[in-house]
Enzyme design. Structure first.
Site, PDB file in Angstrom:
ATOM      1  N   PHE A 173      21.227 -20.353-110.297  1.00 34.49           N
ATOM      2  CA  PHE A 173      21.253 -21.517-111.185  1.00 34.49           C
ATOM      3  C   PHE A 173      22.006 -22.630-110.471  1.00 34.49           C
ATOM      4  O   PHE A 173      23.195 -22.521-110.209  1.00 34.49           O
ATOM      5  CB  PHE A 173      21.918 -21.236-112.537  1.00 34.49           C
ATOM      6  CG  PHE A 173      21.852 -22.447-113.426  1.00 34.49           C
ATOM      7  CD1 PHE A 173      20.743 -22.706-114.212  1.00 34.49           C
ATOM      8  CD2 PHE A 173      22.879 -23.396-113.425  1.00 34.49           C
ATOM      9  CE1 PHE A 173      20.652 -23.858-114.991  1.00 34.49           C
ATOM     10  CE2 PHE A 173      22.801 -24.551-114.206  1.00 34.49           C
ATOM     11  CZ  PHE A 173      21.681 -24.771-114.987  1.00 34.49           C
ATOM     12  N   ASP A 258      27.778 -23.105-103.689  1.00 36.49           N
ATOM     13  CA  ASP A 258      27.801 -23.774-104.991  1.00 36.49           C
ATOM     14  C   ASP A 258      28.922 -23.144-105.816  1.00 36.49           C
ATOM     15  O   ASP A 258      28.743 -22.102-106.436  1.00 36.49           O
ATOM     16  CB  ASP A 258      26.449 -23.635-105.694  1.00 36.49           C
ATOM     17  CG  ASP A 258      26.426 -24.358-107.047  1.00 36.49           C
ATOM     18  OD1 ASP A 258      27.515 -24.716-107.559  1.00 36.49           O
ATOM     19  OD2 ASP A 258      25.328 -24.554-107.599  1.00 36.49           O
ATOM     20  N   LYS A 287      31.836 -29.344-112.837  1.00 39.02           N
ATOM     21  CA  LYS A 287      32.438 -28.753-114.034  1.00 39.02           C
ATOM     22  C   LYS A 287      33.946 -29.026-114.150  1.00 39.02           C
ATOM     23  O   LYS A 287      34.315 -30.119-114.538  1.00 39.02           O
ATOM     24  CB  LYS A 287      32.083 -27.270-114.102  1.00 39.02           C
ATOM     25  CG  LYS A 287      30.574 -27.086-114.333  1.00 39.02           C
ATOM     26  CD  LYS A 287      30.187 -25.767-114.980  1.00 39.02           C
ATOM     27  CE  LYS A 287      28.768 -25.837-115.517  1.00 39.02           C
ATOM     28  NZ  LYS A 287      27.747 -25.255-114.664  1.00 39.02           N
TER      29      LYS A 287
HETATM   30  C1  LIG Z   1      26.465 -25.821-114.241  1.00 41.12           C
HETATM   31  C2  LIG Z   1      26.054 -25.557-112.842  1.00 41.12           C
HETATM   32  C3  LIG Z   1      25.320 -26.499-112.105  1.00 41.12           C
HETATM   33  C4  LIG Z   1      24.801 -27.781-112.706  1.00 41.12           C
HETATM   34  O1  LIG Z   1      25.801 -28.584-113.213  1.00 41.12           O
HETATM   35  P1  LIG Z   1      25.445 -29.737-114.285  1.00 41.12           P
HETATM   36  O2  LIG Z   1      26.720 -30.512-114.403  1.00 41.12           O
HETATM   37  O3  LIG Z   1      25.054 -29.053-115.549  1.00 41.12           O
HETATM   38  O4  LIG Z   1      24.340 -30.525-113.705  1.00 41.12           O
HETATM   39  C5  LIG Z   1      25.030 -26.205-110.793  1.00 41.12           C
HETATM   40  N1  LIG Z   1      25.426 -25.061-110.227  1.00 41.12           N
HETATM   41  C6  LIG Z   1      26.121 -24.121-110.906  1.00 41.12           C
HETATM   42  C7  LIG Z   1      26.540 -22.868-110.212  1.00 41.12           C
HETATM   43  C8  LIG Z   1      26.440 -24.334-112.243  1.00 41.12           C
HETATM   44  O5  LIG Z   1      27.093 -23.398-112.925  1.00 41.12           O
END
Ligand SMILES: *Cc1c(COP(=O)(O)O)cnc(C)c1O
Length: 432
Positions: A173, A258, A287
């Site tokens: 994700f 990520d 986040k």
């Molecule tokens: C939440 C998340 C994203 C995307 O972040 P948004 O601020 O919702 O666009 C990307 N990578 C990971 C691992 C995430 O948990």
């Protein structure tokens, strides 16, 4: 460096769980025509149905607790998917934001502003890297990383134009843009959004041999979550991240981690990669970087990577704005003492010890995670993830289900041990 008192004193103060206010409840248990039902009906009528929220309407929040429009209190064990690592209404972050609100909030990057350099310098320092490219949402950080890797591939590695490949993992994700969903394996996230962006190879997560086989001379980057959050808090096999590091170094490929959900204290370290002693080439952050106040994301790397950008080649109107930098700087300061990481380790050990007992009792089939972060697979005999989430809500605990049988537990790192224990009591009760 900060001289503020310990951030852990305030959040649970005045919020000792079971003693004050009504705890929990549900829309169905209150009279028809309740404020909750009206808010939800109106939202259903006038907003796209791209989420399926639990039927609670939040009106205010502090620390690890939220209060709904009926005055009922709930322990937040999701923390905005880790965007709220420092809790709701964290005083330091709110004060930093308020002070900045009265000075200047937005300049665009057409001009310099006086919070930008400090934020970038301090964040780079926290990451042990040289440069920061600030954006807003996580998806934008991922898009930025994809562009960085491609440009680096053409300009530095010498990949023929248009041929760059990025290897990603199944069940990933990374966000919701058209390019990012192009390399999702989740049909819900992907179907009907084509045509899809080419240039991505998908390999099974945790499988080093598959990754090795997928890397070619045209591969510019491997993009991975060090722990897959949305997939259900999947921790890769020991040695995997270190293997990815060795492989990418050997093949002249960027390792892009990520850490948008796993980073910034959640797992007990600043970065989840640290658990394997791994330093990626590129960190993707988001986040919690915005302290639960504003969206702040960033790509962080050395100058030989991020230095590929020249003026006009990438940007964002809001990226690196003064308010974002003021809050992000405070977040970096809070993380640089190690207190939050320490707390996530201690409370996380406790959380996992307690959840382990549920596995032993056959109520839960598997628990995964690190630090104050767990994916809990509910035994089919004890309901679906959604059912357990709804029952927990009635008892005043908020979590989120994923992939049918799993619930995710990721409370703010400022949660008190008493509140965490109380939340676990409710889970035990629901599964009894
Ligand atoms: C939440 C998340 C994203 C995307 O972040 P948004 O601020 O919702 O666009 C990307 N990578 C990971 C691992 C995430 O948990």
């Amino acid at each position: 460096m900060s001289t503020m008192p310990t951030p852990f004193a305030s959040p649970s103060a005045g919020s000792s769980a079971p003693s004050s206010g009504t705890i929990g409840g549900s829309a169905t248990s209150s009279a028809t025509g309740s404020a909750t039902e009206k808010f939800i009906a109106s939202a259903e009528a006038h907003s796209a149905h791209n989420y399926h929220p639990l039927p609670i309407v939040v009106a205010s929040a502090e620390g690890a607790w939220m209060t709904d429009v009926e005055g009922r209190r709930y322990l937040d064990m999701l923390a905005g998917y880790s965007a709220l690592n420092f809790g709701h209404g964290n005083r330091r972050l709110i004060e930093a934001a308020k002070a900045q609100l009265d000075r200047v909030t937005l300049t665009s990057r057409a001009f310099h502003h006086d919070r930008f350099a400090e934020f970038c310098t301090r964040l780079a320092e926290l990451c042990g890297k040289e440069m920061v490219l600030p954006m807003n949402t996580g998806a934008e950080a991922v898009e930025t990383a994809v562009k960085t890797a491609r440009k680096w591939g053409y300009r530095v590695k010498g990949v023929p134009d248009g041929r760059a490949k990025i290897v990603v993992a199944a069940e990933n994700f990374h966000g919701r843009t058209t390019t990012i969903v192009s390399f999702s394996t989740d049909e819900e996230a992907r179907a009907d959004f084509g045509p899809y962006t080419p240039g991505f190879e998908i390999v099974p997560y945790g499988d080093l041999a598959a990754l090795r086989a997928a890397v070619t001379d045209e591969t510019v980057a491997v993009l991975l979550e060090p722990i897959q959050g949305e997939a259900g808090v999947l921790v890769p096999p020991a040695g995997y991240l270190a293997g990815v590091r060795a492989l990418t170094r050997e093949r002249g490929v960027l390792f892009m981690a990520d850490e948008i959900q796993s980073g910034l204290g959640r797992t007990g370290r600043t970065f989840a990669c640290e658990h394997e002693g791994v330093v990626p080439d590129v960190y993707l952050l988001g986040k919690a970087l915005g302290g639960g106040v504003v969206p702040v994301s960033a790509v962080v790397a050395d100058a030989d990577v991020l230095g590929v950008f020249k003026p006009g080649e990438h940007g964002s109107t809001f990226g690196g704005n003064p308010l974002a930098c003021a809050v992000g700087l405070e977040v970096v300061d809070m993380l640089s003492t190690g207190e939050f990481q320490q707390r996530a380790t201690e409370l996380g050990d406790h959380l996992h010890a307690e959840l382990g007992l549920l596995t032993g009792a056959g109520k839960v089939t598997e628990v995964r995670g690190r630090g104050l972060w767990a994916g809990v697979d509910i035994a089919p005999s004890h309901g679906t993830g959604r059912e357990v989430s709804e029952k927990l809500m009635e008892r005043g605990v908020l979590v989120k289900d994923t992939h049918g049988a799993t619930i995710r537990i990721a409370p703010p790192l400022v949660i008190s041990k008493e509140d965490l224990d109380w939340g676990l009591d409710q889970l035990r009760a629901v599964l009894s």
